[in-house]
Motif scaffolding. Sequence first.
Motif, mmCIF file in Angstrom:
data_model
loop_
_atom_site.group_PDB
_atom_site.id
_atom_site.type_symbol
_atom_site.label_atom_id
_atom_site.label_comp_id
_atom_site.label_asym_id
_atom_site.label_seq_id
_atom_site.Cartn_x
_atom_site.Cartn_y
_atom_site.Cartn_z
ATOM 1 N N ALA A 784 0.827 -1.202 0.000
ATOM 2 C CA ALA A 784 0.000 0.000 0.000
ATOM 3 C C ALA A 784 0.866 1.259 0.000
ATOM 4 N N TRP A 785 1.935 1.226 0.752
ATOM 5 C CA TRP A 785 2.841 2.381 0.799
ATOM 6 C C TRP A 785 3.455 2.642 -0.578
ATOM 7 N N GLY A 808 -6.467 15.641 -8.704
ATOM 8 C CA GLY A 808 -6.271 14.395 -9.439
ATOM 9 C C GLY A 808 -5.587 13.333 -8.586
ATOM 10 N N GLU A 809 -4.617 13.763 -7.780
ATOM 11 C CA GLU A 809 -3.942 12.811 -6.886
ATOM 12 C C GLU A 809 -4.911 12.269 -5.856
ATOM 13 N N LEU A 810 -5.761 13.157 -5.339
ATOM 14 C CA LEU A 810 -6.717 12.740 -4.319
ATOM 15 C C LEU A 810 -7.708 11.724 -4.900
ATOM 16 N N TYR A 811 -8.220 11.978 -6.128
ATOM 17 C CA TYR A 811 -9.167 11.048 -6.736
ATOM 18 C C TYR A 811 -8.480 9.723 -7.085
ATOM 19 N N SER A 812 -7.203 9.818 -7.422
ATOM 20 C CA SER A 812 -6.477 8.588 -7.776
ATOM 21 C C SER A 812 -6.390 7.639 -6.581
ATOM 22 N N TYR A 813 -6.224 8.219 -5.400
ATOM 23 C CA TYR A 813 -6.193 7.364 -4.213
ATOM 24 C C TYR A 813 -7.531 6.649 -4.036
ATOM 25 N N THR A 814 -8.645 7.383 -4.298
ATOM 26 C CA THR A 814 -9.966 6.774 -4.156
ATOM 27 C C THR A 814 -10.162 5.648 -5.167
ATOM 28 N N ILE A 815 -9.773 5.909 -6.402
ATOM 29 C CA ILE A 815 -9.906 4.870 -7.430
ATOM 30 C C ILE A 815 -9.056 3.646 -7.078
ATOM 31 N N ALA A 819 -10.328 -0.140 -6.578
ATOM 32 C CA ALA A 819 -9.768 -1.217 -7.390
ATOM 33 C C ALA A 819 -9.204 -2.337 -6.511
ATOM 34 N N VAL A 820 -8.528 -1.967 -5.456
ATOM 35 C CA VAL A 820 -7.972 -2.975 -4.553
ATOM 36 C C VAL A 820 -9.102 -3.772 -3.900
ATOM 37 N N SER A 821 -10.166 -3.084 -3.496
ATOM 38 C CA SER A 821 -11.296 -3.787 -2.883
ATOM 39 C C SER A 821 -11.912 -4.763 -3.858
ATOM 40 N N ALA A 822 -12.044 -4.349 -5.124
ATOM 41 C CA ALA A 822 -12.616 -5.247 -6.125
ATOM 42 C C ALA A 822 -11.714 -6.472 -6.331
ATOM 43 N N VAL A 823 -10.411 -6.259 -6.393
ATOM 44 C CA VAL A 823 -9.495 -7.390 -6.569
ATOM 45 C C VAL A 823 -9.584 -8.352 -5.380
ATOM 46 N N LEU A 824 -9.699 -7.805 -4.176
ATOM 47 C CA LEU A 824 -9.821 -8.667 -3.009
ATOM 48 C C LEU A 824 -11.109 -9.471 -3.031
ATOM 49 N N LEU A 825 -12.197 -8.852 -3.537
ATOM 50 C CA LEU A 825 -13.445 -9.588 -3.642
ATOM 51 C C LEU A 825 -13.333 -10.726 -4.653
ATOM 52 N N LEU A 826 -12.670 -10.475 -5.768
ATOM 53 C CA LEU A 826 -12.490 -11.538 -6.752
ATOM 54 C C LEU A 826 -11.629 -12.679 -6.183
ATOM 55 N N LEU A 827 -10.579 -12.315 -5.460
ATOM 56 C CA LEU A 827 -9.753 -13.350 -4.833
ATOM 57 C C LEU A 827 -10.540 -14.139 -3.793
ATOM 58 N N ALA A 828 -11.407 -13.423 -3.060
ATOM 59 C CA ALA A 828 -12.242 -14.118 -2.085
ATOM 60 C C ALA A 828 -13.176 -15.106 -2.769
ATOM 61 N N LEU A 829 -13.679 -14.735 -3.959
ATOM 62 C CA LEU A 829 -14.541 -15.638 -4.695
ATOM 63 C C LEU A 829 -13.772 -16.867 -5.182
ATOM 64 N N LEU A 830 -12.589 -16.630 -5.679
ATOM 65 C CA LEU A 830 -11.812 -17.737 -6.229
ATOM 66 C C LEU A 830 -11.333 -18.690 -5.135
ATOM 67 N N ARG A 831 -10.952 -18.143 -3.997
ATOM 68 C CA ARG A 831 -10.372 -18.971 -2.944
ATOM 69 C C ARG A 831 -11.376 -19.314 -1.845
ATOM 70 N N ALA A 842 -13.729 -4.031 4.198
ATOM 71 C CA ALA A 842 -13.058 -3.009 5.004
ATOM 72 C C ALA A 842 -12.453 -1.956 4.101
ATOM 73 N N GLY A 843 -11.916 -2.369 2.932
ATOM 74 C CA GLY A 843 -11.413 -1.392 1.968
ATOM 75 C C GLY A 843 -12.518 -0.509 1.432
ATOM 76 N N VAL A 844 -13.691 -1.082 1.211
ATOM 77 C CA VAL A 844 -14.831 -0.284 0.766
ATOM 78 C C VAL A 844 -15.208 0.749 1.822
ATOM 79 N N ALA A 845 -15.240 0.319 3.072
ATOM 80 C CA ALA A 845 -15.566 1.249 4.153
ATOM 81 C C ALA A 845 -14.530 2.356 4.234
ATOM 82 N N LEU A 846 -13.276 2.014 4.052
ATOM 83 C CA LEU A 846 -12.222 3.028 4.092
ATOM 84 C C LEU A 846 -12.385 4.016 2.938
ATOM 85 N N THR A 847 -12.788 3.516 1.772
ATOM 86 C CA THR A 847 -13.000 4.397 0.622
ATOM 87 C C THR A 847 -14.136 5.384 0.894
#
Length: 894
Positions: A784-785, A808-815, A819-831, A842-847
Amino acid sequence: MEMDTIVVIVALCILALVVVGLPYLLVSHARLRARVTALEVELGAGERPLSATAINQEPAPKVASTGPWVRPEPAPTPPPPEAGPAANDPAPPRAFVLNGDRMASLVRWLGENWALAVAGISLALAGVFMVQYGVENGLLTPFWRVMGALALGAALIAGGELIRRRHGDERGATAGLPSVLSGAGVITLFAAVLAARALYGLIGPEATLIALVGVAAVAIGLGWFYGPVLSALGLTGAGAAPFLVGGSSDAPWVFYYYYALLAFVGLAVDAWRRWAWISVLALAVTVGGATLLYLGGAGALHYLAFWALATLFAVLVPERRLTPLHAGNSLSRRIMAGGDFPEFPTRLALAMVALSSAAAVLVAMDAGDVLTIWLSLGLLAAMIAALVLGTSRAPALEDLPVLPALAGLVFVAVEGLESGPLWATFRAGAARLPETPAPLAASVLMLGGAVTSTLFALRMRWSGGVVAMILWALGAALAGPAMALILELWWQPGDVIGGYHWALHVIAMAGLMVWFAMRAAKAQGQEARLHVALFAGAAIVLISLALFVMLSAAALTLALAVMVLVTALIDRRFDLPLLGGVAQLGIAVIGYRLVLDPGLLWAVNRASLSDVILSHAGPLALLGAAWWVMAPRAGHATRVVVESAIWNIAAIFASVLLQRWLGGLGAMGHAGLGLMATVWLVTAMTQLYRLQVGGRIMRVLRVTLAVGAGAIGAILLAAQAVLTNPLMPFMWRKEWVTGPAIFDSLAAAYLPVALVFAMAAWRLGHLPRLLRRVFALFASAYAAWYGALEIRRLWQGRDLSVSGVSDGELYSYTIALIAVSAVLLLLALLRRSETLRRLAMAGVALTVAKVFLVDMAGLAGLVRVASFLGLGLSLAGLAWLNQRIARHMAEPSA
């Protein structure tokens, strides 16, 4: 010197005749008289004659003994009817010891008879001071002073003997008195002889030695018939006499042999009487006296001779044989397999061999000349040869040769560490002229190691029992190679005699190990394969050492990897799993070379790219081949170590290549520290991976290494966060990002660290779950860092320390969060992972929190509408995906 030698030989022959012949005749005569008397009494009374067993038995005492040294006499037990003739003459007890009961008896006796003890001391001092009386008053000539002391000593002995013959020494009202008188007489005789030599010069060293032998013979003869009081007084007084008489001598070395004879006297008496503590006292007195003489400057050569004689006597005399026949348990078998403690003669021999080995090392370390050092090493070599060749019929002494061998290795190491005389003389040869011959010290020491290994291998063929053979084989496989390793580490003979010639020495030792392996391979069985593995492993280590001497840094690392592969091939071909230890040692050396010596600095700054590839990619490929060869031993400790080494070398190789691509180590800043930390973190994780195999000691060692390497990695990461943080300049130094976007110094600084922690959380399944979660947390944090810094770099350029954040930098962090939350959801589905699904939400809540608390403050108009519209649609899609995943996970898996 020839005359001195003849005199010593004659004196020892006389002493041997007195010790062995005279006591044997006296005791045999006494037993014969007792048997004849018993037969006459029985025949006169008309009774049936006694059996031979009853005649040989001594009659039980009518009066209980009150002396502290009297041996307890058990009640006579009749032999069983079926006992053979051998049972009629039982052997003397072997397990005699000095125990607390005898010490308590001594204390009680001294409390009741302290006046008698003081009388003995007073009489002994009277004889000693009589020698000095004439010196103070000048009344008698030196000759008559000595004669008066001799007369007094003889009178005291005669008086003690007269009382002993009439009333006895160990029982009754006169118990101990004959021993006190005769012991004082012996002390006086010793003092008179020493005064005649040291104070007045009336006799020479030869006559002194003969006279001392005569007094020692008298003490031995008396010790046969008296209790231990006489022996104790005689030994103590004789040991103190040289220091009580005073004066000076032009031949102080003769007293070393005097103390050696005194040790023989005490051991000889105790060898028949079996008091045990007399042997300890004899050795303590003589060792102490000889050591005081050495500290007083009496010379080292004869001091070493004293230790040789005293050790020889301690081994042979208690058993009363010319060759050791010590039976029972040895110390090594007691430690490894349990059982009884070694018997007293074994413990006595063990103590003297250990003391003499330590004395030889101390004399060598204290020596200021090379000759004394060689004499000390000669004593150790003689002890090794004598104990190996002379104790083949004494199983209780099987581990004694290890002590002088270990002492020799310790001395050679200390001599190199302390830059001693022998080391300095050898190293001075590096500046010799070309036509001058090279010094031979290293060659002689290597020859000594080879001879020691040969003796151990020879003894292995004689020894009985599997454990003993394995121990001797281990000693043979370690003695010579250990000497070679010590010389290479602390003497560096290659600098003096040349690398090629020194490598030939090492290869010759390796050839000896190969010959041992070939000889062992002729036998059959698992033990034979174990011996072959030991010798083959030693040969492989020595060949690696020779390569270390001859090859460059890169070639040596590659050669070590070749040796690991060869070891794996030998193991697979001949089924020698013990060679895995050699392979693990080679892998440890490879890791040491890649990290420390020559290490990362050499690979990054000084080595050419071809050398880097040769020293990293070469071992990586060879270890991969070794891992494939060892496939039949899946799960074996060595294969696990090889597998972890592959990961370790791959990480080090990648780190080195990245550092070379990004620039010098000092110019890289955050990237350099991150890559250095990666190497140490990989080293720590490698040790944790190897915890799957190995015993308790290896687990402790690996945990210690992992903690140490991890601590170094943590320090580097802390320095990276404080000193080279791209967001916050440290004092006047500003950290710049280098390289193209995405594949820049930020990626080199943080992504490898995140990858190491992620791999540890994934692959180290044998570790506690909590620790693996901590690793996963660190991996996520560094990833993340890196992502946050890379987004800022895309909007702000190379300098990330500028103030403010653009829209633009601020919106990029939100996007990025979405994106990370979506990837984690897909991984959760696969595994089908509930943990990943919760992390995604939790990433969604943070967003959501970021948008409402941070982004909303800087938005207005249609931009705000568009932003929240996009956020709402994204959140709705993620919520729908989350529900589908939750229902899917609730269904039973097929």
